[in-house]
Design a protein around this motif. Structure first.
Motif, PDB file in Angstrom:
ATOM      1  N   LYS A  88      10.421   3.822  -6.675  1.00  0.00           N
ATOM      2  CA  LYS A  88       9.424   4.061  -7.716  1.00  0.00           C
ATOM      3  C   LYS A  88       8.180   4.816  -7.227  1.00  0.00           C
ATOM      4  CE  LYS A  88      10.607   0.161 -10.696  1.00  0.00           C
ATOM      5  NZ  LYS A  88      10.643   0.783 -12.004  1.00  0.00           N
ATOM      6  N   VAL A  89       7.884   4.701  -5.937  1.00  0.00           N
ATOM      7  CA  VAL A  89       6.653   5.294  -5.410  1.00  0.00           C
ATOM      8  C   VAL A  89       6.791   6.813  -5.286  1.00  0.00           C
ATOM      9  CG1 VAL A  89       5.254   5.467  -3.285  1.00  0.00           C
ATOM     10  CG2 VAL A  89       5.807   3.241  -4.248  1.00  0.00           C
ATOM     11  N   THR A  90       5.703   7.501  -5.603  1.00  0.00           N
ATOM     12  CA  THR A  90       5.610   8.953  -5.408  1.00  0.00           C
ATOM     13  C   THR A  90       4.303   9.259  -4.677  1.00  0.00           C
ATOM     14  OG1 THR A  90       4.396   9.359  -7.467  1.00  0.00           O
ATOM     15  CG2 THR A  90       6.835   9.348  -7.602  1.00  0.00           C
ATOM     16  N   LYS A  91       4.135  10.496  -4.288  1.00  0.00           N
ATOM     17  CA  LYS A  91       2.877  10.891  -3.642  1.00  0.00           C
ATOM     18  C   LYS A  91       1.715  10.824  -4.622  1.00  0.00           C
ATOM     19  CE  LYS A  91       4.837  13.515   0.087  1.00  0.00           C
ATOM     20  NZ  LYS A  91       5.007  14.769   0.789  1.00  0.00           N
ATOM     21  N   GLU A  92       2.031  10.849  -5.912  1.00  0.00           N
ATOM     22  CA  GLU A  92       0.983  10.783  -6.928  1.00  0.00           C
ATOM     23  C   GLU A  92       0.577   9.348  -7.257  1.00  0.00           C
ATOM     24  OE1 GLU A  92       2.694  14.449  -6.600  1.00  0.00           O
ATOM     25  OE2 GLU A  92       3.879  12.770  -7.401  1.00  0.00           O
ATOM     26  N   ASN A  93       1.482   8.380  -7.122  1.00  0.00           N
ATOM     27  CA  ASN A  93       1.158   7.017  -7.561  1.00  0.00           C
ATOM     28  C   ASN A  93       1.084   5.989  -6.434  1.00  0.00           C
ATOM     29  OD1 ASN A  93       3.788   6.282  -6.865  1.00  0.00           O
ATOM     30  ND2 ASN A  93       4.505   6.110  -8.971  1.00  0.00           N
ATOM     31  N   PHE A  94       1.210   6.403  -5.181  1.00  0.00           N
ATOM     32  CA  PHE A  94       1.302   5.406  -4.100  1.00  0.00           C
ATOM     33  C   PHE A  94       0.058   4.532  -3.998  1.00  0.00           C
ATOM     34  CE2 PHE A  94      -0.783   8.745  -1.661  1.00  0.00           C
ATOM     35  CZ  PHE A  94      -1.587   8.049  -0.765  1.00  0.00           C
ATOM     36  N   ASN A  95      -1.136   5.096  -4.277  1.00  0.00           N
ATOM     37  CA  ASN A  95      -2.354   4.279  -4.226  1.00  0.00           C
ATOM     38  C   ASN A  95      -2.333   3.188  -5.287  1.00  0.00           C
ATOM     39  OD1 ASN A  95      -3.935   5.243  -2.029  1.00  0.00           O
ATOM     40  ND2 ASN A  95      -4.342   7.114  -3.203  1.00  0.00           N
ATOM     41  N   GLU A  96      -1.807   3.507  -6.459  1.00  0.00           N
ATOM     42  CA  GLU A  96      -1.688   2.503  -7.522  1.00  0.00           C
ATOM     43  C   GLU A  96      -0.771   1.365  -7.076  1.00  0.00           C
ATOM     44  OE1 GLU A  96      -0.479   4.354 -11.230  1.00  0.00           O
ATOM     45  OE2 GLU A  96      -1.689   6.112 -10.705  1.00  0.00           O
ATOM     46  N   TYR A  97       0.312   1.703  -6.381  1.00  0.00           N
ATOM     47  CA  TYR A  97       1.231   0.667  -5.906  1.00  0.00           C
ATOM     48  C   TYR A  97       0.578  -0.205  -4.837  1.00  0.00           C
ATOM     49  CZ  TYR A  97       5.384   1.636  -8.588  1.00  0.00           C
ATOM     50  OH  TYR A  97       6.271   1.733  -9.626  1.00  0.00           O
ATOM     51  N   ILE A 185      -4.703   6.265   4.508  1.00  0.00           N
ATOM     52  CA  ILE A 185      -3.939   5.371   3.641  1.00  0.00           C
ATOM     53  C   ILE A 185      -4.573   3.988   3.697  1.00  0.00           C
ATOM     54  CG2 ILE A 185      -1.702   4.273   3.222  1.00  0.00           C
ATOM     55  CD1 ILE A 185      -0.390   6.793   4.259  1.00  0.00           C
ATOM     56  N   LYS A 186      -4.823   3.424   2.521  1.00  0.00           N
ATOM     57  CA  LYS A 186      -5.480   2.125   2.415  1.00  0.00           C
ATOM     58  C   LYS A 186      -4.669   1.034   3.104  1.00  0.00           C
ATOM     59  CE  LYS A 186      -6.942  -1.327  -0.949  1.00  0.00           C
ATOM     60  NZ  LYS A 186      -7.113  -1.660  -2.366  1.00  0.00           N
ATOM     61  N   LYS A 187      -5.387   0.180   3.837  1.00  0.00           N
ATOM     62  CA  LYS A 187      -4.781  -1.003   4.442  1.00  0.00           C
ATOM     63  C   LYS A 187      -5.089  -2.186   3.525  1.00  0.00           C
ATOM     64  CE  LYS A 187      -5.340  -4.219   8.268  1.00  0.00           C
ATOM     65  NZ  LYS A 187      -6.108  -4.522   9.478  1.00  0.00           N
ATOM     66  N   PRO A 188      -4.072  -2.772   2.895  1.00  0.00           N
ATOM     67  CA  PRO A 188      -4.336  -3.905   2.007  1.00  0.00           C
ATOM     68  C   PRO A 188      -4.716  -5.156   2.786  1.00  0.00           C
ATOM     69  CG  PRO A 188      -1.981  -3.447   2.133  1.00  0.00           C
ATOM     70  CD  PRO A 188      -2.666  -2.385   2.930  1.00  0.00           C
ATOM     71  N   VAL A 189      -5.357  -6.079   2.095  1.00  0.00           N
ATOM     72  CA  VAL A 189      -5.888  -7.286   2.716  1.00  0.00           C
ATOM     73  C   VAL A 189      -4.800  -8.106   3.404  1.00  0.00           C
ATOM     74  CG1 VAL A 189      -5.722  -8.659   0.585  1.00  0.00           C
ATOM     75  CG2 VAL A 189      -7.423  -9.251   2.301  1.00  0.00           C
ATOM     76  N   PHE A 190      -3.570  -8.057   2.924  1.00  0.00           N
ATOM     77  CA  PHE A 190      -2.498  -8.869   3.504  1.00  0.00           C
ATOM     78  C   PHE A 190      -1.852  -8.217   4.728  1.00  0.00           C
ATOM     79  CE2 PHE A 190      -0.719  -6.445  -0.084  1.00  0.00           C
ATOM     80  CZ  PHE A 190       0.229  -5.664   0.568  1.00  0.00           C
ATOM     81  N   TYR A 191      -2.235  -6.965   5.054  1.00  0.00           N
ATOM     82  CA  TYR A 191      -1.602  -6.306   6.203  1.00  0.00           C
ATOM     83  C   TYR A 191      -2.348  -6.665   7.477  1.00  0.00           C
ATOM     84  CZ  TYR A 191       1.813  -3.186   8.200  1.00  0.00           C
ATOM     85  OH  TYR A 191       2.887  -2.686   8.907  1.00  0.00           O
ATOM     86  N   ASP A 192      -2.283  -7.955   7.793  1.00  0.00           N
ATOM     87  CA  ASP A 192      -2.977  -8.529   8.947  1.00  0.00           C
ATOM     88  C   ASP A 192      -2.294  -9.867   9.234  1.00  0.00           C
ATOM     89  OD1 ASP A 192      -4.715  -9.922  10.629  1.00  0.00           O
ATOM     90  OD2 ASP A 192      -6.502  -9.141   9.666  1.00  0.00           O
ATOM     91  N   LEU A 193      -1.862 -10.070  10.445  1.00  0.00           N
ATOM     92  CA  LEU A 193      -1.170 -11.322  10.785  1.00  0.00           C
ATOM     93  C   LEU A 193      -2.123 -12.488  10.994  1.00  0.00           C
ATOM     94  CD1 LEU A 193       1.570  -9.990  13.234  1.00  0.00           C
ATOM     95  CD2 LEU A 193       1.861 -10.689  10.852  1.00  0.00           C
ATOM     96  N   ASP A 194      -3.396 -12.190  11.259  1.00  0.00           N
ATOM     97  CA  ASP A 194      -4.333 -13.249  11.631  1.00  0.00           C
ATOM     98  C   ASP A 194      -5.186 -13.783  10.488  1.00  0.00           C
ATOM     99  OD1 ASP A 194      -3.502 -13.157  14.309  1.00  0.00           O
ATOM    100  OD2 ASP A 194      -4.780 -11.410  14.657  1.00  0.00           O
ATOM    101  N   THR A 195      -5.403 -12.996   9.442  1.00  0.00           N
ATOM    102  CA  THR A 195      -6.255 -13.439   8.344  1.00  0.00           C
ATOM    103  C   THR A 195      -5.632 -14.630   7.630  1.00  0.00           C
ATOM    104  OG1 THR A 195      -7.097 -11.212   8.014  1.00  0.00           O
ATOM    105  CG2 THR A 195      -7.390 -12.740   6.200  1.00  0.00           C
ATOM    106  N   LYS A 196      -6.432 -15.653   7.384  1.00  0.00           N
ATOM    107  CA  LYS A 196      -5.981 -16.855   6.674  1.00  0.00           C
ATOM    108  C   LYS A 196      -6.385 -16.760   5.209  1.00  0.00           C
ATOM    109  CE  LYS A 196      -4.730 -18.692  10.606  1.00  0.00           C
ATOM    110  NZ  LYS A 196      -3.505 -18.145  11.116  1.00  0.00           N
ATOM    111  N   PHE A 197      -5.507 -17.236   4.345  1.00  0.00           N
ATOM    112  CA  PHE A 197      -5.801 -17.246   2.913  1.00  0.00           C
ATOM    113  C   PHE A 197      -5.667 -18.654   2.376  1.00  0.00           C
ATOM    114  CE2 PHE A 197      -4.536 -12.931   3.801  1.00  0.00           C
ATOM    115  CZ  PHE A 197      -5.476 -12.204   3.114  1.00  0.00           C
TER     116      PHE A 197
END
Length: 197
Positions: A88-97, A185-197
């Protein structure tokens, strides 16, 4: 095998979903006593069906997916979601995903996204929070969300999809180290092994 149909359309966060499934399993066990694992209960969120209890932690379940054009329901996997996102991802919509994944990760079904992909992602990843809770020092839903994000990186040509699918199906092989994120490219909050939620 008797099936009990429960209809409810929740708009839950992950914490609410975890509590909901644990309580549903507890109530099911109270009704059926020692037979509770043999008698499955059903939650119908068409086209998604939740069948519980599962085989792991209290609250575990199996998620099935079936549309009108399918002959039989399928138990979808994280690798299926990786492939779907890649398609589903394209170069136009990847940020939305990326933003959508981050929203679902943080807010669950309360995320403003609509559509079946949000629901599928929520129900597949809620299992991880139940079976491998972050509060107990495990990775929970972070691991599948990391692979979903990597599917976007693969679609953008930074990694091979086969590598991401392999990383997704690494059951029992330990936690994969994170991939380098290309500049811009944006790094989302979950792309981290150490951060606790």
């Amino acid at each position: 095998m008797e099936k009990i149909i429960n209809l409810k359309k929740p708009f839950m966060t992950y914490e609410e979903g975890r509590t909901f499934m644990i309580e549903a399993t507890r109530a099911h066990k109270e009704i059926h006593n020692s037979e509770y694992r043999k008698i499955k209960a059903i939650l119908d969120y068409s086209p998604i069906t939740i069948e519980y209890p599962g085989y792991k932690a209290n609250g575990d379940y199996k998620a099935w997916y079936k549309t009108e054009i399918m002959d039989a329901a399928e138990a979808l996997t994280h690798a299926d979601i990786v492939q779907t996102i890649f398609n589903k991802v394209t170069k136009e919509n990847f940020n939305e995903y990326i933003d959508s994944l981050e929203c679902v990760f943080l807010y669950g079904l309360q995320c403003s996204n609509t559509g079946n992909l949000k629901n599928l992602i929520f129900w597949l990843t809620l299992q991880e929070d139940i079976n491998y809770p972050m509060a107990a020092g495990k990775q929970g839903r972070k691991l599948p969300f990391q692979r979903y994000y990597e599917a976007i990186l693969a679609k953008l040509g930074h990694y091979k999809l086969d590598r991401i699918v392999y990383r997704t199906n690494n059951h029992g092989s330990g936690i994969p180290c994170l991939l380098a994120i290309p500049s811009g490219i944006k790094k989302p909050v979950f792309y981290d092994l150490d951060t606790k939620f």
